[in-house]
Design a protein around this motif. Structure first.
Motif, short mmCIF file in Angstrom:
data_model
loop_
_atom_site.label_atom_id
_atom_site.label_comp_id
_atom_site.label_asym_id
_atom_site.label_seq_id
_atom_site.Cartn_x
_atom_site.Cartn_y
_atom_site.Cartn_z
N VAL A 118 5.40 25.57 -33.67
CA VAL A 118 4.70 26.18 -32.93
C VAL A 118 3.46 25.63 -32.40
CG1 VAL A 118 4.46 28.60 -32.48
CG2 VAL A 118 6.03 28.02 -34.12
N ARG A 119 3.07 25.19 -33.27
CA ARG A 119 1.50 24.89 -32.70
C ARG A 119 1.14 23.62 -31.37
NH1 ARG A 119 -3.89 25.27 -31.51
NH2 ARG A 119 -5.11 23.37 -32.65
N THR A 120 2.60 22.76 -31.78
CA THR A 120 2.75 21.74 -30.72
C THR A 120 2.78 22.30 -28.96
OG1 THR A 120 3.82 20.15 -31.99
CG2 THR A 120 4.25 19.63 -29.61
N GLY B 230 12.02 24.65 -24.18
CA GLY B 230 12.65 24.45 -25.10
C GLY B 230 12.99 24.64 -26.69
N ALA B 231 11.47 25.31 -26.77
CA ALA B 231 10.76 25.42 -28.07
C ALA B 231 10.11 26.80 -28.01
CB ALA B 231 10.48 24.70 -28.81
N GLY B 232 9.91 27.29 -29.24
CA GLY B 232 8.91 28.40 -28.63
C GLY B 232 9.04 28.83 -30.11
N THR C 236 5.56 15.78 -32.77
CA THR C 236 4.37 16.90 -32.91
C THR C 236 3.43 16.72 -31.78
OG1 THR C 236 4.22 16.75 -35.24
CG2 THR C 236 6.04 17.55 -34.41
N LEU C 237 2.73 17.57 -32.09
CA LEU C 237 1.53 17.02 -31.67
C LEU C 237 0.70 17.85 -33.12
CD1 LEU C 237 0.87 18.66 -27.86
CD2 LEU C 237 0.94 15.82 -28.49
N SER C 238 0.78 18.32 -33.99
CA SER C 238 0.07 18.53 -35.24
C SER C 238 1.21 18.09 -36.23
CB SER C 238 0.37 19.93 -35.57
OG SER C 238 0.23 20.69 -36.49
N LYS C 239 1.04 18.06 -37.40
CA LYS C 239 1.25 17.22 -38.78
C LYS C 239 1.03 18.55 -40.26
CE LYS C 239 0.94 12.53 -37.52
NZ LYS C 239 0.68 10.65 -38.08
N PRO D 159 -3.38 14.78 -31.26
CA PRO D 159 -3.26 15.92 -29.87
C PRO D 159 -4.24 15.21 -28.57
CG PRO D 159 -3.69 17.31 -31.68
CD PRO D 159 -3.73 16.35 -32.35
N ARG D 160 -4.98 14.14 -29.13
CA ARG D 160 -5.76 13.51 -27.81
C ARG D 160 -4.77 12.22 -26.97
NH1 ARG D 160 -10.28 10.49 -31.88
NH2 ARG D 160 -8.58 11.28 -33.83
#
Length: 453
Positions: free
Chosen positions: A243-245, A258-260, A195-198, A213-214
């Motif tokens: 969703v945020r990722t 593949g995701a949304g 993920t790009l979010s926790k 995300p960096r």
């Protein structure tokens, strides 16, 4: 929701130059092995194409020929080359695929995915036909632009990989040894295994893969156009982070699939352009863990199948096949990226063949899979490739040799025609940083053994 088209659209080479290339005695004219003499071919315009030596891909690492060697095996010449029996004419490619001690002498129109063309004087007849030293005039359709695409296994930017970037302040570190080669392709695609979010609770303890995300700075440097999200770790911090990722990746200019936020969004193909070709990519997850997207709930596309999510579910398979049929009209080249199979094994489970064949029959041009952390074979089905497993790419696993060995898959298109699929061996080193290997070296050959064996 339609994924954003990639910011990069690169035309890689071209084949127009082959029409005027290579005059003189080494340029053969008239019918050549593999050029075809059917009535249909005779109605086509005359074009000049490379005359190539081709072998089974398990024999190709390290092989090269000189112009003089190629001239020596032209019709009426020698019947052997570097220990290979040279076969000419119709059926030469099939003979080379059936017998690994046979080389086919053909014009490039006869080359197909699964056969490996040998470079001559250091020039690849498929990626650089305009510079190739020996051509022949044949009755064939003129090929379109040459477009290469590179497909990598799992890109995991969290855990120890992320800690290394944070410690050094180098957010491009994971791609420091591969970025230039990846970015040189017309199109680059990888599976984002984090993920790009926790923003939620970690659902897998220490195996929850969340990245800063960096870290996308390195993904940008490597020239990725499409990131597939249909995997078992995109849900590691719950639906909000999932969703945020997807939103972060799209906001950074990557096309995703593949995701949304719901099943309709997750099934949308990722679209990107390269060399005038429209590439479409679909992805699904067959190993569970990440939530299944629903009509009004976020998640990833699921396909239930062995060995983890139960017996093969015909309804799931038909849904993915229907996505292939629906996307076919929006793409010149359509590829499905499954997350499937048994971890830590070179052997596909039986239903990988069933699913892969079904997707090819539905209209996919290729199926390029991953998840197993080990490489698995490349299969050619109805002339189209099914890559059963690429292994890892950026990953911090170190507990066995196999999890640190992988392949990057290269597709070579002449216009919409797939001419070659190649497996490029990779070693994943300290900090999860991969590097390309010499295919003819000892470890390169070890990695490629299960691929073409």
């Amino acid at each position: 929701m339609t994924p954003r088209v990639s910011r990069r659209a690169v035309l890689v080479g071209g084949v127009g130059g082959v029409l005027a290339a290579c005059g003189g005695p080494a340029t053969r004219t008239g019918p050549q092995p593999g050029s075809g003499t059917t009535e249909a071919a005779a109605t086509r315009a005359a074009v000049r194409l490379p005359v190539a030596l081709a072998v089974h891909p398990s024999r190709s690492p390290g092989l090269a020929a000189s112009r003089a060697e190629l001239e020596a095996v032209q019709p009426g010449g020698a019947d052997t080359w570097q220990g290979f029996r040279v076969v000419r004419g119709p059926g030469a490619v099939a003979a080379a695929l059936a017998d690994r001690n046979t080389a086919a002498l053909v014009t490039a129109d006869a080359l197909v995915p699964g056969i490996a063309a040998v470079p001559v004087d250091g020039v690849d007849p498929l990626t650089a036909p305009g510079s190739y030293p020996v051509t022949a005039e044949v009755a064939a359709e003129g090929p379109g632009p040459v477009v290469t695409s590179l497909w990598t296994g799992d890109v995991m930017l969290g855990r120890r990989v992320g800690a290394g970037m944070a410690r050094t302040g180098d957010w491009e570190l994971p791609f420091s040894q591969t970025a230039d080669r990846l970015a040189a392709a017309g199109l680059t695609v990888g599976n984002l295994e984090c993920t790009l979010s926790k923003e939620g609770r970690a659902t897998h303890g220490g195996d929850s893969f969340g990245a800063d995300p960096r870290a996308l700075a390195g993904v940008h440097r490597a020239g990725y156009d499409i990131l597939t999200l249909g995997n078992n770790h995109l849900g590691d911090y719950g639906p909000t982070a999932l969703v945020r990722t997807a939103a972060i990746a799209r906001g950074e200019g990557f096309a995703t699939t593949g995701a949304g936020e719901n099943i309709a969004a997750a099934r949308e193909p990722a679209l990107a352009s390269a060399g005038g070709l429209r590439f479409g990519v679909l992805a699904f997850n067959a190993v569970g863990e990440s939530p299944e997207a629903g009509a009004a709930s976020p998640g990833v596309v699921w396909l239930r199948m062995p060995p983890i999510t139960g017996p093969l579910a015909p309804a799931d398979l038909e849904a993915v096949a229907q996505s292939v049929r629906a996307a076919r009209g929006s793409a010149d080249v359509l590829v499905v990226v499954p997350h499937w199979g048994r971890e830590y094994s070179h052997r596909p489970v039986a239903d990988q063949y069933t699913v892969g064949h079904t997707l090819i029959e539905a209209g996919a041009d290729a199926v390029i899979g991953g998840h197993q952390h080990w490489v698995q074979p490349i299969e050619i089905y109805r002339g189209r490739p099914i890559v059963h497993g690429m292994g890892n790419f950026v990953f911090d696993m170190t507990f066995s040799e196999q999890v640190q060995q992988a392949v990057v898959v290269e597709l070579v298109h002449w216009g919409t025609v797939l001419k070659a699929i190649r497996a490029l061996p990779v070693r994943i080193g300290t900090g999860g940083v991969p590097r390309f290997l010499d295919p003819a070296g000892a470890e390169g050959r070890t990695i490629l053994g299960p691929v073409w064996g």
